[in-house]
Design a protein around this motif. Structure first.
Motif, short mmCIF file in Angstrom:
data_model
loop_
_atom_site.label_atom_id
_atom_site.label_comp_id
_atom_site.label_asym_id
_atom_site.label_seq_id
_atom_site.Cartn_x
_atom_site.Cartn_y
_atom_site.Cartn_z
N LYS A 79 -12.60 7.26 -2.52
CA LYS A 79 -11.73 8.15 -3.30
C LYS A 79 -11.80 7.84 -4.80
CE LYS A 79 -10.20 10.17 0.42
NZ LYS A 79 -10.58 11.56 0.73
N GLY A 80 -12.69 6.93 -5.17
CA GLY A 80 -12.85 6.62 -6.59
C GLY A 80 -11.91 5.58 -7.13
N VAL A 81 -11.29 4.79 -6.25
CA VAL A 81 -10.35 3.75 -6.67
C VAL A 81 -10.91 2.39 -6.27
CG1 VAL A 81 -8.03 2.79 -6.36
CG2 VAL A 81 -8.35 5.27 -6.46
N GLY A 82 -10.99 1.46 -7.21
CA GLY A 82 -11.49 0.14 -6.91
C GLY A 82 -10.57 -0.61 -5.95
N THR A 83 -11.16 -1.40 -5.06
CA THR A 83 -10.36 -2.17 -4.11
C THR A 83 -9.41 -3.12 -4.82
OG1 THR A 83 -12.15 -2.06 -2.48
CG2 THR A 83 -10.45 -3.72 -2.12
N ALA A 84 -9.87 -3.72 -5.92
CA ALA A 84 -9.01 -4.63 -6.68
C ALA A 84 -7.80 -3.88 -7.24
CB ALA A 84 -9.80 -5.28 -7.80
N THR A 85 -8.02 -2.66 -7.71
CA THR A 85 -6.91 -1.84 -8.22
C THR A 85 -5.93 -1.53 -7.10
OG1 THR A 85 -8.28 -0.83 -9.94
CG2 THR A 85 -6.30 0.38 -9.27
N PHE A 86 -6.46 -1.13 -5.96
CA PHE A 86 -5.60 -0.81 -4.82
C PHE A 86 -4.76 -2.01 -4.44
CE2 PHE A 86 -4.38 -0.28 -0.44
CZ PHE A 86 -4.09 1.07 -0.33
N ASP A 87 -5.40 -3.17 -4.31
CA ASP A 87 -4.68 -4.38 -3.89
C ASP A 87 -3.61 -4.76 -4.91
OD1 ASP A 87 -6.24 -4.50 -1.65
OD2 ASP A 87 -7.58 -6.06 -2.42
N SER B 79 9.07 0.47 11.11
CA SER B 79 8.52 1.26 10.00
C SER B 79 7.61 0.40 9.13
CB SER B 79 9.64 1.88 9.16
OG SER B 79 10.41 0.88 8.54
N ASP B 80 7.95 -0.89 8.99
CA ASP B 80 7.10 -1.79 8.20
C ASP B 80 5.74 -1.97 8.85
OD1 ASP B 80 9.06 -2.11 6.32
OD2 ASP B 80 9.76 -4.04 7.07
N VAL B 81 5.72 -2.05 10.18
CA VAL B 81 4.45 -2.20 10.90
C VAL B 81 3.58 -0.97 10.70
CG1 VAL B 81 3.41 -2.35 13.20
CG2 VAL B 81 5.34 -3.83 12.61
N VAL B 82 4.20 0.21 10.84
CA VAL B 82 3.46 1.47 10.63
C VAL B 82 2.95 1.54 9.20
CG1 VAL B 82 3.69 3.98 10.53
CG2 VAL B 82 4.73 2.71 12.42
N PHE B 83 3.79 1.16 8.26
CA PHE B 83 3.43 1.23 6.84
C PHE B 83 2.27 0.29 6.52
CE2 PHE B 83 4.44 0.25 2.26
CZ PHE B 83 4.23 1.53 1.78
N SER B 84 2.33 -0.93 7.03
CA SER B 84 1.25 -1.90 6.78
C SER B 84 -0.07 -1.41 7.33
CB SER B 84 1.62 -3.26 7.38
OG SER B 84 2.76 -3.81 6.74
N ALA B 85 -0.03 -0.86 8.56
CA ALA B 85 -1.27 -0.34 9.16
C ALA B 85 -1.80 0.83 8.35
CB ALA B 85 -0.99 0.08 10.60
N CYS B 86 -0.90 1.67 7.86
CA CYS B 86 -1.31 2.83 7.07
C CYS B 86 -1.95 2.38 5.75
CB CYS B 86 -0.10 3.71 6.81
SG CYS B 86 -0.43 5.16 5.77
N LEU B 87 -1.35 1.40 5.09
CA LEU B 87 -1.93 0.91 3.84
C LEU B 87 -3.30 0.30 4.07
CD1 LEU B 87 1.04 -0.76 1.89
CD2 LEU B 87 -0.05 1.46 1.48
N ALA B 88 -3.48 -0.37 5.19
CA ALA B 88 -4.79 -0.94 5.50
C ALA B 88 -5.83 0.17 5.68
CB ALA B 88 -4.70 -1.79 6.76
N GLU B 89 -5.41 1.25 6.31
CA GLU B 89 -6.30 2.41 6.48
C GLU B 89 -6.64 3.04 5.12
OE1 GLU B 89 -6.07 6.95 8.32
OE2 GLU B 89 -4.60 5.45 8.94
N LEU B 90 -5.64 3.17 4.26
CA LEU B 90 -5.87 3.73 2.93
C LEU B 90 -6.78 2.83 2.10
CD1 LEU B 90 -2.23 4.95 2.17
CD2 LEU B 90 -4.21 6.40 2.63
N ARG B 91 -6.58 1.53 2.21
CA ARG B 91 -7.41 0.59 1.46
C ARG B 91 -8.89 0.74 1.83
NH1 ARG B 91 -9.71 -4.56 1.72
NH2 ARG B 91 -9.40 -5.83 -0.16
N ALA B 92 -9.13 0.99 3.12
CA ALA B 92 -10.52 1.11 3.58
C ALA B 92 -11.22 2.32 2.98
CB ALA B 92 -10.55 1.18 5.11
N SER B 93 -10.45 3.33 2.59
CA SER B 93 -11.06 4.55 2.03
C SER B 93 -10.91 4.65 0.52
CB SER B 93 -10.45 5.79 2.70
OG SER B 93 -9.05 5.85 2.48
N ALA B 94 -10.33 3.61 -0.10
CA ALA B 94 -10.07 3.68 -1.54
C ALA B 94 -11.35 3.87 -2.35
CB ALA B 94 -9.34 2.41 -2.00
N ALA B 95 -12.38 3.11 -2.04
CA ALA B 95 -13.62 3.21 -2.82
C ALA B 95 -14.20 4.61 -2.73
CB ALA B 95 -14.63 2.17 -2.33
#
Length: 270
Positions: free
Chosen positions: A49-57, A31-47
């Motif tokens: 969606k109007g969210v700064g990468t620094a905020t996301f991180d 589940s941690d592997v799936v979660f990490s991959a999912c967060l990486a995918e979400l991070r790529a689309s953060a900008a």
């Protein structure tokens, strides 16, 4: 009585216990592997969606999935508890007495709220009582943890991803301190349990401090609740609902909360 078989039984039991403890970390790792991959995918689309990468991180670092919340998706009490049992758990003499006391305590704020949004004070306070027992129960789950988990596991992931990005926007705009952003398993928070998307659309700064704070500002929470109701079409000159008894044999095919009909049509159907 012979005890000759006991060592074998103990050996078998030891193997089974060892396997059990091996399986749990393996499942957690998966589940941690799936979660990490999912967060990486979400991070790529953060900008986008109007969210700064620094905020996301900053706000997703160290998050771990809370898989318990996934099981709550199909077990919401308002959908599985009989209506009268559900209402009895929310409205009792103590809560009514508390509501009357708070009507008096916040009378001046509520008068301003009613003048601004045309929603009566009693209704606003009633919502407050039902949603958080007047601020006593906001929910204790870290919002970002719940929303990120529901963004990556279970059904309705697209919906919860939107709410996750909205929660990050709330933090980025400085309305709520990160450590104060706790709430329900599904992401609702504050005195009257707004979802992040509802907050961004309808929360108001009623105390004039420059922030829309539904956690530590009762005036903001009460006014935002009235604003929500007003925008939803609330009319204080109409009753909030009717108790009805369905006649035997009533055809309920096609009924549902999204399939509204005039009262006259329901009378004819009865």
């Amino acid at each position: 009585m012979s005890f000759a078989g006991f060592p074998i039984r103990r050996a078998v039991l030891s193997v089974l216990v060892s396997c059990t403890f091996l399986q749990v970390p393996a499942a957690a790792r998966a589940s941690d592997v799936v979660f990490s991959a999912c967060l990486a995918e979400l991070r790529a689309s953060a900008a986008d969606k109007g969210v700064g990468t620094a905020t996301f991180d900053a706000h997703t670092a160290g998050l771990v999935p809370d898989l318990e919340v996934v099981g709550f998706l199909d077990a919401q009490p308002e959908f599985v508890t009989p209506i009268w049992d559900y209402m009895a758990g929310l409205v009792d003499e103590e809560r009514i007495a508390d509501g009357r006391a708070l009507l008096s305590q916040w009378a001046s704020v509520l008068a301003r709220v009613e003048a601004e949004y045309a929603v009566d004070a009693a209704t606003v306070v009633a919502v407050w009582g039902v949603e958080s027992n007047y601020g006593r129960n906001f929910g204790e789950r870290p919002l970002l943890n719940s929303l990120s988990t529901l963004s990556c596991f279970g059904r309705r992931q697209a919906f919860f991803r939107g709410e996750l990005f909205n929660a990050l926007k709330i933090l980025e705009e400085g309305h709520v301190a990160p450590e104060r952003l706790t709430g329900s398993w599904a992401g609702a928070f504050g005195h009257t349990q707004f979802m992040p998307s509802t907050f961004l659309r309808l929360a108001v700064d009623f105390d004039g401090d420059g922030r829309r704070d539904l956690i530590d500002s009762v005036p903001d929470a009460l006014a935002s609740t009235a604003h929500f109701l007003a925008r939803a079409g609330w009319r204080s000159d109409q009753p909030w609902g009717f108790e009805v008894r369905l006649p035997q044999g009533l055809d309920t095919a096609g009924s549902g909360r999204r399939n509204k009909r005039p009262m006259a049509e329901w009378r004819r159907a009865a």
